[in-house]
Design a protein around this motif. Structure first.
Motif, PDB file in Angstrom:
ATOM      1  N   UNK A 204       0.796  -1.232   0.000  1.00 50.70           N
ATOM      2  CA  UNK A 204       0.000   0.000   0.000  1.00 50.70           C
ATOM      3  C   UNK A 204       0.828   1.281   0.000  1.00 50.70           C
ATOM      4  N   UNK A 205       2.071   1.255   0.409  1.00 53.43           N
ATOM      5  CA  UNK A 205       2.867   2.481   0.416  1.00 53.43           C
ATOM      6  C   UNK A 205       3.410   2.835  -0.960  1.00 53.43           C
ATOM      7  N   UNK A 206       4.029   1.882  -1.627  1.00 51.08           N
ATOM      8  CA  UNK A 206       4.658   2.163  -2.920  1.00 51.08           C
ATOM      9  C   UNK A 206       3.997   1.438  -4.081  1.00 51.08           C
ATOM     10  N   UNK A 207       3.038   0.576  -3.821  1.00 55.51           N
ATOM     11  CA  UNK A 207       2.351  -0.147  -4.876  1.00 55.51           C
ATOM     12  C   UNK A 207       3.183  -1.288  -5.431  1.00 55.51           C
ATOM     13  N   UNK A 208       2.692  -1.917  -6.474  1.00 51.57           N
ATOM     14  CA  UNK A 208       3.383  -3.060  -7.071  1.00 51.57           C
ATOM     15  C   UNK A 208       4.335  -2.635  -8.187  1.00 51.57           C
ATOM     16  N   UNK A 209       4.353  -1.377  -8.513  1.00 50.52           N
ATOM     17  CA  UNK A 209       5.240  -0.866  -9.557  1.00 50.52           C
ATOM     18  C   UNK A 209       4.469  -0.475 -10.803  1.00 50.52           C
ATOM     19  N   UNK A 210       4.925   0.559 -11.449  1.00 47.76           N
ATOM     20  CA  UNK A 210       4.235   1.048 -12.645  1.00 47.76           C
ATOM     21  C   UNK A 210       4.284  -0.005 -13.748  1.00 47.76           C
ATOM     22  N   UNK A 211       3.144  -0.308 -14.303  1.00 46.77           N
ATOM     23  CA  UNK A 211       3.049  -1.296 -15.368  1.00 46.77           C
ATOM     24  C   UNK A 211       3.017  -2.735 -14.901  1.00 46.77           C
ATOM     25  N   UNK A 212       3.076  -2.968 -13.600  1.00 45.46           N
ATOM     26  CA  UNK A 212       3.128  -4.331 -13.078  1.00 45.46           C
ATOM     27  C   UNK A 212       1.782  -4.889 -12.650  1.00 45.46           C
ATOM     28  N   UNK A 213       0.720  -4.121 -12.750  1.00 48.12           N
ATOM     29  CA  UNK A 213      -0.588  -4.619 -12.317  1.00 48.12           C
ATOM     30  C   UNK A 213      -0.954  -5.882 -13.072  1.00 48.12           C
ATOM     31  N   UNK A 214      -0.788  -5.878 -14.392  1.00 48.60           N
ATOM     32  CA  UNK A 214      -1.190  -7.022 -15.206  1.00 48.60           C
ATOM     33  C   UNK A 214      -0.306  -8.246 -14.955  1.00 48.60           C
ATOM     34  N   UNK A 215       0.879  -8.057 -14.401  1.00 47.01           N
ATOM     35  CA  UNK A 215       1.759  -9.173 -14.078  1.00 47.01           C
ATOM     36  C   UNK A 215       1.417  -9.748 -12.701  1.00 47.01           C
ATOM     37  N   UNK A 216       1.139  -8.885 -11.729  1.00 49.01           N
ATOM     38  CA  UNK A 216       0.866  -9.294 -10.356  1.00 49.01           C
ATOM     39  C   UNK A 216      -0.567  -9.772 -10.175  1.00 49.01           C
ATOM     40  N   UNK A 217      -1.505  -9.246 -10.920  1.00 50.40           N
ATOM     41  CA  UNK A 217      -2.925  -9.543 -10.747  1.00 50.40           C
ATOM     42  C   UNK A 217      -3.263 -11.035 -10.739  1.00 50.40           C
ATOM     43  N   UNK A 218      -2.760 -11.846 -11.662  1.00 49.27           N
ATOM     44  CA  UNK A 218      -3.122 -13.268 -11.633  1.00 49.27           C
ATOM     45  C   UNK A 218      -2.704 -13.992 -10.357  1.00 49.27           C
ATOM     46  N   UNK A 219      -1.726 -13.467  -9.629  1.00 51.62           N
ATOM     47  CA  UNK A 219      -1.317 -14.111  -8.376  1.00 51.62           C
ATOM     48  C   UNK A 219      -2.397 -14.018  -7.308  1.00 51.62           C
ATOM     49  N   UNK A 220      -3.348 -13.095  -7.465  1.00 54.30           N
ATOM     50  CA  UNK A 220      -4.475 -12.976  -6.535  1.00 54.30           C
ATOM     51  C   UNK A 220      -5.551 -14.007  -6.847  1.00 54.30           C
TER      52      UNK A 220
END
Length: 68
Positions: free
Chosen positions: A15-31
């Protein structure tokens, strides 16, 4: 709505720095992609289709503050 909930779920750990710019589509499937149209692999989400959630998940509170 499920996509937004999963986006917020991945943001809870970063929540402080996020997952990184452009990384949402990479991290999302891990949820997990259960109960979503992407479950069969015929559809890939590139963003959560809610700009506030998207900015918050990728850049955290700092990025959301500057975005607002």
């Amino acid at each position: 709505m499920v996509l937004w909930q999963k986006s917020i779920e991945i943001t809870k750990n970063n929540y402080l720095l996020g997952v990184g710019l452009g990384n949402w589509k990479i991290i999302m499937p891990s949820a997990g992609i259960e109960k979503m149209r992407a479950e069969t692999g015929g559809l890939i989400f590139q963003r959560p289709h809610n700009d506030l959630i998207w900015v918050f998940s990728e850049s955290g509170l700092a990025g959301l503050f500057f975005y607002l």
